[in-house]
Write a protein that holds these residues in place. Sequence first.
Motif, PDB file in Angstrom:
ATOM      1  N   GLY A 266     -19.587 -78.274 -10.137  1.00  0.00           N
ATOM      2  CA  GLY A 266     -19.463 -77.633  -8.819  1.00  0.00           C
ATOM      3  C   GLY A 266     -18.136 -77.908  -8.138  1.00  0.00           C
ATOM      4  N   GLY A 267     -18.251 -78.233  -6.834  1.00  0.00           N
ATOM      5  CA  GLY A 267     -17.067 -78.395  -5.995  1.00  0.00           C
ATOM      6  C   GLY A 267     -16.079 -79.431  -6.538  1.00  0.00           C
ATOM      7  N   PHE A 268     -16.576 -80.439  -7.234  1.00  0.00           N
ATOM      8  CA  PHE A 268     -15.689 -81.463  -7.795  1.00  0.00           C
ATOM      9  C   PHE A 268     -14.671 -80.818  -8.739  1.00  0.00           C
TER      10      PHE A 268
ATOM     11  N   ARG B  83     -13.964 -77.587  -9.153  1.00  0.00           N
ATOM     12  CA  ARG B  83     -13.171 -76.559  -8.458  1.00  0.00           C
ATOM     13  C   ARG B  83     -11.995 -77.205  -7.712  1.00  0.00           C
ATOM     14  N   ASP B  84     -12.293 -78.220  -6.902  1.00  0.00           N
ATOM     15  CA  ASP B  84     -11.239 -78.811  -6.089  1.00  0.00           C
ATOM     16  C   ASP B  84     -10.243 -79.595  -6.938  1.00  0.00           C
ATOM     17  N   LEU B  85     -10.735 -80.229  -7.993  1.00  0.00           N
ATOM     18  CA  LEU B  85      -9.818 -80.962  -8.879  1.00  0.00           C
ATOM     19  C   LEU B  85      -8.794 -79.994  -9.491  1.00  0.00           C
TER      20      LEU B  85
ATOM     21  N   ASN C 239     -14.367 -84.354  -2.521  1.00  0.00           N
ATOM     22  CA  ASN C 239     -15.281 -84.941  -1.555  1.00  0.00           C
ATOM     23  C   ASN C 239     -16.484 -85.574  -2.221  1.00  0.00           C
ATOM     24  N   ASP C 240     -17.431 -84.738  -2.654  1.00  0.00           N
ATOM     25  CA  ASP C 240     -18.652 -85.369  -3.174  1.00  0.00           C
ATOM     26  C   ASP C 240     -18.805 -85.218  -4.690  1.00  0.00           C
ATOM     27  N   LEU C 241     -19.647 -86.106  -5.227  1.00  0.00           N
ATOM     28  CA  LEU C 241     -19.872 -86.116  -6.673  1.00  0.00           C
ATOM     29  C   LEU C 241     -21.258 -85.569  -6.976  1.00  0.00           C
TER      30      LEU C 241
ATOM     31  N   ARG D  68     -25.839 -71.017 -10.855  1.00  0.00           N
ATOM     32  CA  ARG D  68     -25.036 -71.328  -9.663  1.00  0.00           C
ATOM     33  C   ARG D  68     -24.509 -70.092  -8.944  1.00  0.00           C
ATOM     34  N   ASP D  69     -23.794 -70.336  -7.823  1.00  0.00           N
ATOM     35  CA  ASP D  69     -23.421 -69.210  -6.957  1.00  0.00           C
ATOM     36  C   ASP D  69     -22.227 -68.405  -7.447  1.00  0.00           C
ATOM     37  N   PHE D  70     -21.075 -69.063  -7.683  1.00  0.00           N
ATOM     38  CA  PHE D  70     -19.851 -68.316  -8.011  1.00  0.00           C
ATOM     39  C   PHE D  70     -19.192 -68.918  -9.246  1.00  0.00           C
TER      40      PHE D  70
ATOM     41  N   THR E 243     -27.928 -67.244   1.472  1.00  0.00           N
ATOM     42  CA  THR E 243     -26.991 -68.197   2.095  1.00  0.00           C
ATOM     43  C   THR E 243     -25.664 -68.161   1.338  1.00  0.00           C
ATOM     44  N   ARG E 244     -25.691 -67.622   0.127  1.00  0.00           N
ATOM     45  CA  ARG E 244     -24.442 -67.519  -0.650  1.00  0.00           C
ATOM     46  C   ARG E 244     -23.436 -66.572   0.004  1.00  0.00           C
ATOM     47  N   ILE E 245     -23.925 -65.667   0.851  1.00  0.00           N
ATOM     48  CA  ILE E 245     -22.990 -64.774   1.570  1.00  0.00           C
ATOM     49  C   ILE E 245     -22.083 -65.627   2.466  1.00  0.00           C
TER      50      ILE E 245
ATOM     51  N   ILE F 232     -17.900 -66.466   2.054  1.00  0.00           N
ATOM     52  CA  ILE F 232     -16.939 -66.293   3.148  1.00  0.00           C
ATOM     53  C   ILE F 232     -16.233 -67.615   3.471  1.00  0.00           C
ATOM     54  N   ARG F 233     -16.967 -68.716   3.319  1.00  0.00           N
ATOM     55  CA  ARG F 233     -16.345 -70.024   3.553  1.00  0.00           C
ATOM     56  C   ARG F 233     -15.244 -70.327   2.539  1.00  0.00           C
ATOM     57  N   TYR F 234     -15.551 -70.071   1.263  1.00  0.00           N
ATOM     58  CA  TYR F 234     -14.536 -70.364   0.235  1.00  0.00           C
ATOM     59  C   TYR F 234     -13.352 -69.418   0.375  1.00  0.00           C
ATOM     60  N   GLU F 235     -13.660 -68.154   0.687  1.00  0.00           N
ATOM     61  CA  GLU F 235     -12.591 -67.172   0.855  1.00  0.00           C
ATOM     62  C   GLU F 235     -11.621 -67.635   1.942  1.00  0.00           C
TER      63      GLU F 235
HETATM   64  N1  CTP Z   1     -24.801 -74.128  -5.296  1.00  0.00           N
HETATM   65  C1  CTP Z   1     -25.278 -72.846  -5.613  1.00  0.00           C
HETATM   66  N2  CTP Z   1     -25.905 -72.082  -4.683  1.00  0.00           N
HETATM   67  C2  CTP Z   1     -26.079 -72.549  -3.423  1.00  0.00           C
HETATM   68  C3  CTP Z   1     -25.635 -73.841  -3.081  1.00  0.00           C
HETATM   69  C4  CTP Z   1     -24.976 -74.597  -4.050  1.00  0.00           C
HETATM   70  O1  CTP Z   1     -25.099 -72.432  -6.745  1.00  0.00           O
HETATM   71  N3  CTP Z   1     -26.687 -71.808  -2.509  1.00  0.00           N
HETATM   72  C5  CTP Z   1     -24.135 -74.939  -6.349  1.00  0.00           C
HETATM   73  C6  CTP Z   1     -22.650 -74.620  -6.535  1.00  0.00           C
HETATM   74  O2  CTP Z   1     -22.352 -74.770  -7.891  1.00  0.00           O
HETATM   75  C7  CTP Z   1     -21.955 -75.685  -5.727  1.00  0.00           C
HETATM   76  C8  CTP Z   1     -22.885 -76.883  -5.946  1.00  0.00           C
HETATM   77  O3  CTP Z   1     -24.204 -76.317  -6.012  1.00  0.00           O
HETATM   78  O4  CTP Z   1     -20.666 -75.940  -6.215  1.00  0.00           O
HETATM   79  C9  CTP Z   1     -22.831 -77.927  -4.863  1.00  0.00           C
HETATM   80  O5  CTP Z   1     -23.142 -77.346  -3.600  1.00  0.00           O
HETATM   81  P1  CTP Z   1     -22.414 -77.832  -2.273  1.00  0.00           P
HETATM   82  O6  CTP Z   1     -22.329 -79.310  -2.259  1.00  0.00           O
HETATM   83  O7  CTP Z   1     -23.057 -77.118  -1.142  1.00  0.00           O
HETATM   84  O8  CTP Z   1     -20.980 -77.150  -2.415  1.00  0.00           O
HETATM   85  P2  CTP Z   1     -19.604 -77.663  -2.955  1.00  0.00           P
HETATM   86  O9  CTP Z   1     -19.301 -76.902  -4.187  1.00  0.00           O
HETATM   87  O10 CTP Z   1     -19.516 -79.137  -3.019  1.00  0.00           O
HETATM   88  O11 CTP Z   1     -18.638 -77.039  -1.857  1.00  0.00           O
HETATM   89  P3  CTP Z   1     -18.223 -77.580  -0.428  1.00  0.00           P
HETATM   90  O12 CTP Z   1     -16.829 -78.052  -0.633  1.00  0.00           O
HETATM   91  O13 CTP Z   1     -18.294 -76.396   0.468  1.00  0.00           O
HETATM   92  O14 CTP Z   1     -19.192 -78.644  -0.041  1.00  0.00           O
END
Ligand code: CTP
Length: 425
Positions: free
Chosen positions: A54-56, A58-60, A67-69, A143-145, A190-192, A196-199
């Motif tokens: 996930g976000g780990f 992507r951000d790396l 931020n979180d693991l 997952r979402d994206f 909620t993915r909508i 928009i947040r990531y965009e």
């Molecule tokens: N996820 C998903 N669908 C959602 C919420 C989360 O598929 N409705 C998945 C995504 O792969 C996301 C991961 O769960 O990367 C972790 O979710 P979250 O911690 O909310 O997002 P982060 O990717 O860490 O992004 P952010 O920096 O906004 O916290």
Amino acid sequence: MNQALYKGKIDFMQKDDVLRLLRDPNLLPSEKLTLLSNIATQAETLGVPCYVVGGFVRDLLLGKPINDLDVVVEGDAINLGRKLVEVYGGKLTPHFKFHTAIWHLPNSTDFVDLITARKEIYEMPGALPKVTPSTIEDDLRRRDFTINAMALRLDGEGFGEILDPLDGQADLERRVIRVLHPRSFMDDPTRIFRAIRYEGRYSFNIEPLTLGLVDSEALKVLHMLSGERLRHELDLILEEERAFQMVVRVASAGVLTSIHPKMPKFNQEYADYLEMDIQLDVPADRRSMGFILWFLDLTEEEIFSLANRLDFSNQLSLDVWAGAQLMRSLPHLVGAKPSEWTYALEKLPLLSIYAVYLISRENALLSYISFWRHVKPRTNGNDLKAMGLLPGPRFSEILLKLRSAWLDGEVTNESQEKELLAKLL
Ligand code: CTP
């Protein structure tokens, strides 16, 4: 973005490059790298393949601080959690139903999410999915994206390998947000907000087919979401640096009116104040400030209806109501004495007063925040008792008169206060 890493073949990141990023303390503090290596060691002992996702990832890859693991194992995450607690200490909160656990790190408020790789089936649009343990590939596909559907292997020889079956790296390079399948927003609207947040956060674009999926059907499902889930998404948007642009985008996608017909647009002039550091001694809270500013021009009735829909806490409802109320009553207060201002403001939350000050620049509000609210007479209840007065309404009346005299400049030193007190008695 760390451009150098994307020279040549864009959709394949060399392991050495990933390791270099992982060792960059500006992206990942060294204690977090040690933590990952500890998790990997224990996963290896248990013979379970283990990834951060996930976000780990992507951000790396974007060269942004982590931020979180979120750790996914192809095996029992709760079991891995128990092993980690046994070896390194801390506490485990297992969720047996979801096969997940939170590992609270020893001597710290930090935690790691441990997740069993899973498949998710959405039986009803918008409802929470049914979960069954599965492979990491299935876990990425739920997952979402695409940019959030990559994994980085932690255990054994594979350490540092990126698993990217859905071409997330290519989309990072193209700077697009793309769902994994056409029902994504129906499954979880909620993915909508997330798109928009990531965009907004990364200055990416929502890919056109993905944007086309934010249609009336998806908005109908969004309309059915609980207030708590919707408010959580709005909270996250308000926490972002570009909150205003995100709200504009949410509005233009028709999302605001799907939440509630009275959901207002965000006045840009007001929203700009969200970016200001609060200099005064006011408890700062970006989410509350965001909602106060956003709803500042609404009527009392609209605010209560929205607070109800969005499941606001009592405190947040009060903050937002007080801001709008003060905004409306401001014209009647202009020209009032400091004591009148003080008594009118005293029951309102400081943050709401501060928000209205930012918008109106009414000096009396600033005087109240920084000075008037602290003004008290030297005489107190004990002094009055010592003078033989019995506690009662007259008590507070006298103290109030003394305070007003200080506030309005009628008394400026202790002997003047004593004179006034003698008169009042
Ligand atoms: N996820 C998903 N669908 C959602 C919420 C989360 O598929 N409705 C998945 C995504 O792969 C996301 C991961 O769960 O990367 C972790 O979710 P979250 O911690 O909310 O997002 P982060 O990717 O860490 O992004 P952010 O920096 O906004 O916290």
